[in-house]
Design an enzyme around this catalytic site. Structure first.
Site, PDB file in Angstrom:
ATOM      1  N   ARG A   1       0.815  -1.215   0.000  1.00 50.40           N
ATOM      2  CA  ARG A   1       0.000   0.000   0.000  1.00 50.40           C
ATOM      3  C   ARG A   1       0.845   1.259   0.000  1.00 50.40           C
ATOM      4  O   ARG A   1       1.852   1.348   0.687  1.00 50.40           O
ATOM      5  CB  ARG A   1      -0.911   0.004   1.243  1.00 50.40           C
ATOM      6  CG  ARG A   1      -1.578  -1.328   1.515  1.00 50.40           C
ATOM      7  CD  ARG A   1      -2.331  -1.348   2.828  1.00 50.40           C
ATOM      8  NE  ARG A   1      -3.451  -0.415   2.833  1.00 50.40           N
ATOM      9  CZ  ARG A   1      -4.202  -0.171   3.897  1.00 50.40           C
ATOM     10  NH1 ARG A   1      -3.929  -0.771   5.049  1.00 50.40           N
ATOM     11  NH2 ARG A   1      -5.197   0.693   3.823  1.00 50.40           N
TER      12      ARG A   1
ATOM     13  N   GLY B   1      -6.520   7.979  -3.377  1.00 52.73           N
ATOM     14  CA  GLY B   1      -6.657   7.377  -4.703  1.00 52.73           C
ATOM     15  C   GLY B   1      -5.640   7.839  -5.733  1.00 52.73           C
ATOM     16  O   GLY B   1      -5.717   7.461  -6.899  1.00 52.73           O
TER      17      GLY B   1
ATOM     18  N   MET C   1      -2.266   7.403  -5.650  1.00 52.52           N
ATOM     19  CA  MET C   1      -1.169   6.456  -5.876  1.00 52.52           C
ATOM     20  C   MET C   1      -1.723   5.043  -5.877  1.00 52.52           C
ATOM     21  O   MET C   1      -2.905   4.834  -5.703  1.00 52.52           O
ATOM     22  CB  MET C   1      -0.107   6.640  -4.797  1.00 52.52           C
ATOM     23  CG  MET C   1       0.661   7.932  -4.963  1.00 52.52           C
ATOM     24  SD  MET C   1       1.856   8.134  -3.662  1.00 52.52           S
ATOM     25  CE  MET C   1       0.843   8.376  -2.237  1.00 52.52           C
TER      26      MET C   1
ATOM     27  N   ARG D   1      -7.746   7.995   9.488  1.00 49.23           N
ATOM     28  CA  ARG D   1      -7.122   9.315   9.326  1.00 49.23           C
ATOM     29  C   ARG D   1      -8.157  10.366   9.699  1.00 49.23           C
ATOM     30  O   ARG D   1      -9.357  10.071   9.733  1.00 49.23           O
ATOM     31  CB  ARG D   1      -6.663   9.526   7.875  1.00 49.23           C
ATOM     32  CG  ARG D   1      -7.815   9.457   6.895  1.00 49.23           C
ATOM     33  CD  ARG D   1      -7.355   9.541   5.447  1.00 49.23           C
ATOM     34  NE  ARG D   1      -8.412   9.027   4.598  1.00 49.23           N
ATOM     35  CZ  ARG D   1      -8.231   8.454   3.422  1.00 49.23           C
ATOM     36  NH1 ARG D   1      -7.022   8.300   2.930  1.00 49.23           N
ATOM     37  NH2 ARG D   1      -9.248   8.037   2.719  1.00 49.23           N
TER      38      ARG D   1
ATOM     39  N   HIS E   1     -15.542   9.109  -5.474  1.00 46.23           N
ATOM     40  CA  HIS E   1     -14.511  10.104  -5.771  1.00 46.23           C
ATOM     41  C   HIS E   1     -15.096  11.501  -5.899  1.00 46.23           C
ATOM     42  O   HIS E   1     -14.614  12.457  -5.289  1.00 46.23           O
ATOM     43  CB  HIS E   1     -13.787   9.712  -7.064  1.00 46.23           C
ATOM     44  CG  HIS E   1     -12.746  10.695  -7.480  1.00 46.23           C
ATOM     45  ND1 HIS E   1     -13.013  11.711  -8.372  1.00 46.23           N
ATOM     46  CD2 HIS E   1     -11.474  10.851  -7.082  1.00 46.23           C
ATOM     47  CE1 HIS E   1     -11.922  12.435  -8.518  1.00 46.23           C
ATOM     48  NE2 HIS E   1     -10.973  11.941  -7.752  1.00 46.23           N
TER      49      HIS E   1
ATOM     50  N   SER F   1      -1.956  54.039   8.050  1.00 46.23           N
ATOM     51  CA  SER F   1      -2.634  52.884   7.488  1.00 46.23           C
ATOM     52  C   SER F   1      -1.798  52.427   6.300  1.00 46.23           C
ATOM     53  O   SER F   1      -1.544  53.212   5.390  1.00 46.23           O
ATOM     54  CB  SER F   1      -4.045  53.262   7.049  1.00 46.23           C
ATOM     55  OG  SER F   1      -4.650  52.152   6.434  1.00 46.23           O
TER      56      SER F   1
ATOM     57  N   CYS G   1      -4.787  48.408   4.991  1.00 44.34           N
ATOM     58  CA  CYS G   1      -6.044  48.504   4.256  1.00 44.34           C
ATOM     59  C   CYS G   1      -5.913  48.026   2.818  1.00 44.34           C
ATOM     60  O   CYS G   1      -6.801  48.210   2.014  1.00 44.34           O
ATOM     61  CB  CYS G   1      -6.586  49.929   4.297  1.00 44.34           C
ATOM     62  SG  CYS G   1      -5.530  51.111   3.450  1.00 44.34           S
TER      63      CYS G   1
ATOM     64  N   TYR H   1      -4.973  46.920  13.708  1.00 46.23           N
ATOM     65  CA  TYR H   1      -6.128  46.349  13.017  1.00 46.23           C
ATOM     66  C   TYR H   1      -5.783  46.013  11.568  1.00 46.23           C
ATOM     67  O   TYR H   1      -4.791  46.497  11.019  1.00 46.23           O
ATOM     68  CB  TYR H   1      -7.327  47.310  13.046  1.00 46.23           C
ATOM     69  CG  TYR H   1      -7.148  48.556  12.213  1.00 46.23           C
ATOM     70  CD1 TYR H   1      -7.500  48.560  10.853  1.00 46.23           C
ATOM     71  CD2 TYR H   1      -6.612  49.725  12.756  1.00 46.23           C
ATOM     72  CE1 TYR H   1      -7.315  49.694  10.081  1.00 46.23           C
ATOM     73  CE2 TYR H   1      -6.433  50.856  11.995  1.00 46.23           C
ATOM     74  CZ  TYR H   1      -6.784  50.839  10.646  1.00 46.23           C
ATOM     75  OH  TYR H   1      -6.593  51.942   9.873  1.00 46.23           O
TER      76      TYR H   1
HETATM   77  P1  ADP Z   1      -5.928   4.054  -0.808  1.00 47.29           P
HETATM   78  O1  ADP Z   1      -4.877   4.919  -0.249  1.00 47.29           O
HETATM   79  O2  ADP Z   1      -6.175   4.255  -2.242  1.00 47.29           O
HETATM   80  O3  ADP Z   1      -7.164   4.066   0.047  1.00 47.29           O
HETATM   81  P2  ADP Z   1      -5.270   1.570   0.484  1.00 47.29           P
HETATM   82  O4  ADP Z   1      -3.857   1.169   0.670  1.00 47.29           O
HETATM   83  O5  ADP Z   1      -5.960   2.123   1.673  1.00 47.29           O
HETATM   84  O6  ADP Z   1      -5.356   2.570  -0.736  1.00 47.29           O
HETATM   85  O7  ADP Z   1      -6.050   0.327  -0.031  1.00 47.29           O
HETATM   86  C1  ADP Z   1      -7.316   0.426  -0.563  1.00 47.29           C
HETATM   87  C2  ADP Z   1      -8.215  -0.639  -0.004  1.00 47.29           C
HETATM   88  O8  ADP Z   1      -7.634  -1.916  -0.141  1.00 47.29           O
HETATM   89  C3  ADP Z   1      -8.487  -0.521   1.477  1.00 47.29           C
HETATM   90  O9  ADP Z   1      -9.512   0.357   1.749  1.00 47.29           O
HETATM   91  C4  ADP Z   1      -8.892  -1.922   1.827  1.00 47.29           C
HETATM   92  O10 ADP Z   1     -10.260  -2.096   1.556  1.00 47.29           O
HETATM   93  C5  ADP Z   1      -8.059  -2.732   0.896  1.00 47.29           C
HETATM   94  N1  ADP Z   1      -6.924  -3.254   1.643  1.00 47.29           N
HETATM   95  C6  ADP Z   1      -5.734  -2.693   1.857  1.00 47.29           C
HETATM   96  N2  ADP Z   1      -4.953  -3.452   2.636  1.00 47.29           N
HETATM   97  C7  ADP Z   1      -5.685  -4.539   2.930  1.00 47.29           C
HETATM   98  C8  ADP Z   1      -5.452  -5.711   3.716  1.00 47.29           C
HETATM   99  N3  ADP Z   1      -4.319  -5.898   4.367  1.00 47.29           N
HETATM  100  N4  ADP Z   1      -6.435  -6.610   3.782  1.00 47.29           N
HETATM  101  C9  ADP Z   1      -7.600  -6.422   3.132  1.00 47.29           C
HETATM  102  N5  ADP Z   1      -7.878  -5.357   2.398  1.00 47.29           N
HETATM  103  C10 ADP Z   1      -6.938  -4.415   2.282  1.00 47.29           C
HETATM  104 MG    MG Z   2      -7.299   3.727   1.904  1.00 47.65          MG
END
Ligand code: ADP
Ligand code: MG
Ligand code: MG
Length: 891
Positions: free
Chosen positions: A96, A105, A107, A352, A468, A778, A845, A865
């Site tokens: 990931r 989304g 990367m 997050r 998205h 001013s 101003c 101000y």
């Molecule tokens: P993005 O940053 O695009 O959200 P992620 O790395 O979070 O990418 O992965 C997208 C999705 O892939 C996650 O929301 C999850 O549903 C699935 N995913 C990621 N890692 C795992 C994992 N270890 N087991 C099961 N599903 C995973």
């Molecule tokens: Mg994710």
């Protein structure tokens, strides 16, 4: 040896949430969740430094990384009791991406890694479910081929659709093990045909290539565009998290989902999310099947027919809810969470701080103060001042009859009208021509961010609240309606088909109500928003925190009223020239300018006096008791005169003059460089009768307004474009004399301050001398920027963009204050001025008075101000509070 890899899982972790620079946001929070003892599949994060290494070394990975990854893998094998590439209980991995700042989304991620023709058998055997194993294998081939090998994913979609059609299935979930197996062989054949190589069978080769590909995705074009739009430095790099897979596609007791701990659109405190049974990864956001609500409340609110997670998986739901509460309390903010349920067991995959609308941000901040989770100051600092703009925007007038042509989900609030366009390219082109458009799509993808930026609003016919389009529009603060299934887009024929047989063409106007999820035909009347409730409370806290006052630049009663509603504490700049343009007045003004002697000028000025006086009475009454700074006439006189021959002829006739004569008079006052010509205090020195008239209008009005409102006017009279103390002395002399005679006539002396704008470098340098006369300064930063740089602000647009493109200058100094140059002059003038007069009042101003970064600078410079246009007043109030909090925290 460099530490490239940080592990997490089994109730412990190396690294924490605070290490997001090193581990990326995703990796850092996975570590934090693991350390909190939450159910996180074990894994490891390869640090962001490796991304820099990768690009610095011809896209290769450091040698000693391999050993560290293998060690991490061994720990994961031990923790899970599985073996990577093993022929029983195989361990599968997700690889990931995750940068310091969230780039949703943008990367790549590869799931289900480690599958091959053998391990797929083992996986099926182990799970007792061959269908699941083959479904997972085909998912892996699809994703790996897309991300690592660069195979267009649509080719896979075509094969899949073809197979489904042949088997007579509508949904993926209906496919059997044998059918999936067939799909897998077709996938592999296609790859061999197209690429002349077999799909890699060695799990370790898969892993290394996937890690490399995820680092490579840092530089893919959409990620680069996203970083540019959000000012994310390329040097940050992405981390790569390698994690044990858990499976949401393991039958009807498995699921995958996303959730917000509070409603990201309204901020309401209720768990909010969507999930899909027997699905994996991105299925929820991809809009393949319509996702189901997590909670019963959510299901009822959206009219969903399929059961909620709360009903379907009560135990996993209860655990999830508890985890959400833990996470929110721990991070002290609303969380955006990704999770999976594997055969009834919950796993947390990501958390997050959630993106939210400004309205939601406001409500969440205020609620969390009430809940005792955060302080007033935290709440103030959580709102981006420019985002307040969203709350100040119009909504649809509730009284109008709505012609609804379709409806969907209310993905991002506010209302907007515009022409229909069907592609991002059209939206960008239209914006360049100054046309307002609504971008209409079946769904959007990260490639559309530019087009979405260019549009007033976005409408999609597919997708849910976490699609998205929804997420991005909320972030941008533009209205958005998604999943409007009742509307059909026929982009090929440039048509949009609404309910009731309505057919609209490209270029026709529609209006979106992003708060109601409605699409309306035509332009619809809108109303201004309420500034009470959460907004009012937060602004009240901000007002208590800030040191600087916030005034407004207002020339008309209308501006002054709007500004007071937005909380302005006075007028920092009233430009009197605007008062001379309206209707009758311009003729009298011209008479004055064209008069050949003082007597002629005085005759015209006598006619202007009552007009100007009544304007001031109204302004003073609106501002009752608050300070009002009035600037004497500033622009060069030719600005009031006609320019073209036809205009000259018209004016000559109206004034009973011979056109040739008028043209000669205009010629006589022509200047080569009027910006640096006969303007500002220079006019008052040449024609003191003008300043006299203005001063008289001001004092007489102040007297009248005070009588009317019962509050004495806090009057400040400002002399523009002073460079020499003697200039100010002269004009102040005129003002003082008029003040004395009006006082004698009315029997009331109005208190006032006389001061100057600091808009010439000489004035800044000689501030200690000028302050002997001036009672306030001013900073007129528009002119001060112009005169410091020697750049005409009216001509700057011809080359400033080039400067920015070539990296000569970062920001347009007319938009964001040049701290180094212009800023130094401000600091120096403030210091020197206060050395002479310790109670010298200081304000700003220029346009910069509404720019948060510049406001922060003003706090440090010790100004009393800032003054800005009415709509920016709330932004300035908040920015001033944040600046004061910052200063307090650092001392
Ligand atoms: P993005 O940053 O695009 O959200 P992620 O790395 O979070 O990418 O992965 C997208 C999705 O892939 C996650 O929301 C999850 O549903 C699935 N995913 C990621 N890692 C795992 C994992 N270890 N087991 C099961 N599903 C995973
Ligand atoms: Mg994710
Ligand atoms: Mg000026």
């Amino acid at each position: 040896m460099a530490k490239w890899v940080y592990r997490f899982g089994g109730g412990t972790a190396e690294g924490r949430a605070a290490d997001s620079a090193l581990l990326g946001g995703k990796g850092a929070n996975l570590a934090e969740m693991a350390a909190l003892g939450l159910p996180v599949p074990p894994g490891m994060t390869i640090v962001t430094d490796v991304c820099g290494w990768y690009y610095g070394n011809g896209k290769t990975l450091p040698d000693d990384l391999r050993k560290q990854v293998l060690d991490g893998l061994a720990a994961m094998e031990e923790e899970t009791g599985r073996t990577f590439g093993g022929d029983t209980r195989p361990l599968l991995l997700s690889v990931r991406s995750g940068a310091r700042a969230s780039m949703p989304g943008m990367m790549d991620t590869v799931l289900n890694l480690g599958l091959n023709d053998e391990t797929v058998q083992a996986l099926g055997h182990d799970a007792g479910d061959a269908r699941f194993a083959w479904d997972t294998y085909r998912r892996f081939i699809q994703m790996y081929a897309d991300v690592v090998m660069g195979v267009d994913h649509e080719i896979f979609e075509e094969i899949l659709e073809d197979e489904k059609a042949q088997c007579g299935h509508e949904y993926d979930t209906e496919m059997s093990a044998v059918e999936w197996q067939h799909v897998v062989s077709r996938y592999k054949e296609m790859i061999e045909e197209e690429f002349g190589e077999v799909f890699p069978q060695d799990p370790h080769e898969q892993l290394w290539k996937a890690i490399g590909a995820v680092f490579a995705s840092w530089m893919n074009p959409r990620a680069v565009t996203f970083r540019t739009l959000h000012n994310i430095p390329a040097e940050w790099g992405t981390a790569v998290s390698v994690q044990a897979m858990v499976f949401g596609n393991l039958g009807s007791t498995s699921a995958t989902g996303v959730a917000f701990t509070r409603n990201p659109s309204t901020g309401e405190k209720s768990l909010y999310g969507e999930f899909l049974v027997n699905a994996q990864g991105e299925d929820v956001v991809a809009g393949i099947r319509t996702p189901q609500s997590i909670t019963e409340e959510g299901r009822i609110a959206t009219g969903g027919e399929k059961p909620s997670m709360e009903k379907l998986m009560p135990e996993a739901f209860a655990e999830f809810k508890a985890v959400c509460t833990t996470l929110e309390a721990h991070f002290r903010d609303m969380q955006d969470i990704e999770f999976t349920v594997e055969r009834g067991k919950l796993f947390m995959l990501q958390t997050r701080n959630g993106k939210r609308t400004t309205r939601a941000a406001m409500k969440i901040a205020v609620d969390m103060v009430d809940e005792g989770v955060i302080t007033h100051e935290d709440a103030i600092c959580r709102i981006e001042p420019p985002s307040l703009d969203q709350l100040l925007h119009p909504t649809i007038d509730p009284k109008v009859q709505r012609r609804v042509i379709g409806s969907g989900l209310p993905a991002s609030p506010g209302a907007a009208s515009g022409e229909i366009v069907f592609s991002s390219e059209e939206a960008i082109a239209a914006e360049a021509e100054g046309r307002k458009v609504i971008l209409v799509r079946t769904e959007t993808s990260p490639e559309d961010i530019h087009g979405m930026h260019a549009a007033e609003g976005v409408l999609t016919t597919r997708g849910g609240m976490t699609s998205h389009a929804a997420v991005v529009a909320r972030g941008m603060g533009i209205p958005c309606v998604v999943g409007a299934g009742s509307i059909r887009v026929d982009a090929r024929n440039d048509k949009l088909l609404g309910v009731g047989g309505v057919v609209l063409k490209r270029g026709d106007i529609i209006t979106l109500d992003g708060s109601a999820g409605q699409v309306l035909a035509g332009v619809v009347p809108m109303i201004q928003p309420e500034l009470s409730g959460d907004f009012g409370r937060l602004m009240e806290w901000a007002d208590k925190c800030r040191r600087m006052d916030v005034r407004t630049n207002a020339d008309t009663p209308q501006d002054a009223r709007a500004a007071r509603a937005f909380g302005a504490e006075g007028i920092g700049l009233c430009r009197t020239e605007h008062m001379f343009f309206e209707g009758e007045r311009i003729h009298v003004m011209r008479e004055m300018i064209l008069a050949e002697d003082e007597a002629g000028r005085r005759a015209a000025l006598d006619k202007l006096l009552p007009m100007q006086r009544s304007d001031f009475i109204e302004l003073f009454s609106i501002m009752s008791g608050l300070p009002v700074t009035i600037r004497l006439l500033d622009p060069p006189l030719h600005e009031f005169l006609p320019k073209t021959e036809a205009e000259i002829a018209d004016v000559a006739e109206a004034m009973g003059m011979e056109p040739g004569f008028l043209a000669r008079r205009i010629d006589a006052i022509h200047e080569f460089n009027p910006m640096m010509g006969h303007r500002g205090c220079r006019l008052a020195i040449s024609y003191p009768e003008i300043a006299e008239m203005q001063a008289r209008a001001i004092f007489e009005a102040a007297d009248a307004a005070a009588a009317e409102t019962g509050a004495p006017v806090a009057l400040e009279i400002m002399v523009p474009l002073v460079g020499l103390r003697a200039e100010l002395d002269y004009v102040k002399g005129v003002i003082d004399r008029v003040a004395a005679s009006v006082a004698e006539e009315t029997g009331n002396a109005t208190a006032y301050l006389a001061g100057t704008m600091i808009e010439l470098p000489r004035a800044a340098l000689r501030a200690h001398v000028i302050a002997e006369t001036a009672e306030f300064f001013s900073f007129g930063t528009n002119d001060l920027t112009q005169t410091t740089f020697g750049i005409s602000r009216d001509d700057a647009a011809t080359f400033i963009p080039t400067y920015q493109r070539k990296g000569i200058i970062e920001h347009d100094p007319f938009v964001s204050l040049d701290f180094e140059g212009v800023g130094e002059l401000i600091q120096l003038a403030a210091e020197r001025g206060r050395r002479t007069r310790s109670d010298l009042k200081l304000g700003i101003c220029g346009e910069h008075g509404g720019d948060p970064a510049s406001i922060s600078f003003c706090e440090d410079a010790g100004l009393d101000y800032v003054s800005c246009s009415p709509f920016r007043v709330p932004i300035a109030r908040l920015a001033a509070a944040q600046a004061a909090i910052r200063v307090r925290a650092s001392t």
